[in-house]
Design an enzyme around this catalytic site. Sequence first.
Site, PDB file in Angstrom:
ATOM      1  NE  ARG A 112      -3.717   2.050   2.726  1.00  0.00           N
ATOM      2  CZ  ARG A 112      -4.984   2.097   2.323  1.00  0.00           C
ATOM      3  NH1 ARG A 112      -5.485   1.077   1.655  1.00  0.00           N
ATOM      4  NH2 ARG A 112      -5.746   3.140   2.578  1.00  0.00           N
TER       5      ARG A 112
ATOM      6  CG  HIS B 251      -8.322   0.942  -3.413  1.00  0.00           C
ATOM      7  ND1 HIS B 251      -7.699  -0.178  -2.903  1.00  0.00           N
ATOM      8  CD2 HIS B 251      -8.998   1.512  -2.371  1.00  0.00           C
ATOM      9  CE1 HIS B 251      -7.964  -0.276  -1.620  1.00  0.00           C
ATOM     10  NE2 HIS B 251      -8.750   0.739  -1.264  1.00  0.00           N
TER      11      HIS B 251
ATOM     12  CD  GLN C 258     -13.177  -0.826  -1.208  1.00  0.00           C
ATOM     13  OE1 GLN C 258     -12.468  -0.748  -0.207  1.00  0.00           O
ATOM     14  NE2 GLN C 258     -14.434  -1.233  -1.157  1.00  0.00           N
TER      15      GLN C 258
ATOM     16  CG  ASP D 276     -13.042   7.586  -2.120  1.00  0.00           C
ATOM     17  OD1 ASP D 276     -13.135   7.431  -0.885  1.00  0.00           O
ATOM     18  OD2 ASP D 276     -11.971   7.410  -2.742  1.00  0.00           O
TER      19      ASP D 276
ATOM     20  CB  CYS E 105     -13.907   2.406  -0.547  1.00  0.00           C
ATOM     21  SG  CYS E 105     -13.141   4.035  -0.652  1.00  0.00           S
TER      22      CYS E 105
ATOM     23  NE  ARG F 222     -10.327  -4.228   0.480  1.00  0.00           N
ATOM     24  CZ  ARG F 222      -9.509  -3.238   0.851  1.00  0.00           C
ATOM     25  NH1 ARG F 222     -10.009  -2.043   1.165  1.00  0.00           N
ATOM     26  NH2 ARG F 222      -8.199  -3.402   0.884  1.00  0.00           N
TER      27      ARG F 222
END
Length: 320
Positions: A116, A143, A146, A238, A278, A306
């Site tokens: 990450r 991402h 996700q 988001d 998310c 997830r």
Amino acid sequence: MQTVQSQTIAEGMKGKDFLTIDELTSEEIHHLLDEAAQLKKLQKQGVPHEELKGKVLGMIFEKSSTRTRISFEVAMLQLGGHALFLSSKDIQLGRGETIEDTANVLAGYLDGVMIRTFGHETIERFASASSVPVINGLTDSHHPAQILADLLTIMEHKGQLSGLKAAYFGDGNNVAHSLIEGAAKVGMHFTIACPPDYEPDEAIVAKAKEVAKETGAIIQITDDPKAAASNADVLITDVWASMGQEEEQAEREGVFAPYQINEELCINADENYIFMHCLPAHRGEEVTAEIIDGPHSVIYQEAENRLHAQKALLKLLLKS
């Protein structure tokens, strides 16, 4: 019992990297989602499924995380393996040691690496040098982990992906990029509503539109949030300022205010729409509390997924 086709797909995924959704075929995405659903069922039933017993996943974090760290760590635990947390403060990645040297050294200890980080080129360099699978836990550009969870959540609620309409509101960021790629691959119509100068990367959009020609998806970018929400089955947003953009928060609040998901906007969507985010979320900014905490919201199921989607990913990439 696996079919010959699913066995072939599974064999083809062993040892691969997972850096973007675009790298997967439509068949691989659906196979991952089927695996995730099965692993979720086993976990809910309390049935052991230690597919990765003895395997070790290294997890490198240059960006802080809640869901990514916990979901990958628990995923490895439930699969019988182990996850090792590696903070960027504790290793020499890109500082006292080259990315390539770190990748080669860690490959001698680990069965896979999840990263990450900020720049997508970092994970690309790492993967090029690594002899074990490398998984993107988030970069500034993508991402993908996700979006596997998002697709699983949509499938659970709608029973299909192809032909649905999903709409995303806000910044054309890493989440938007991976959603575009995922929607195109599975034949889901996808519209991004964003203000001028905050559109997603043109190259990513162009590639997704080419893929969409094969799957029947329609990919659109607009600055009209009501048009994007019209008859949508799924509404997604988001945060307006991602990590590293905190100094732009005040400016972005003004620019993105018309793209807030609220009751007025949701009137335009299908009456059975689901709302996704998310997380972390800022109530009163990108979404109102009435929507995110309301009956259409599936954010906690999305967050839980997830775990299940990543278990499927880890099983397919790391299994001997």
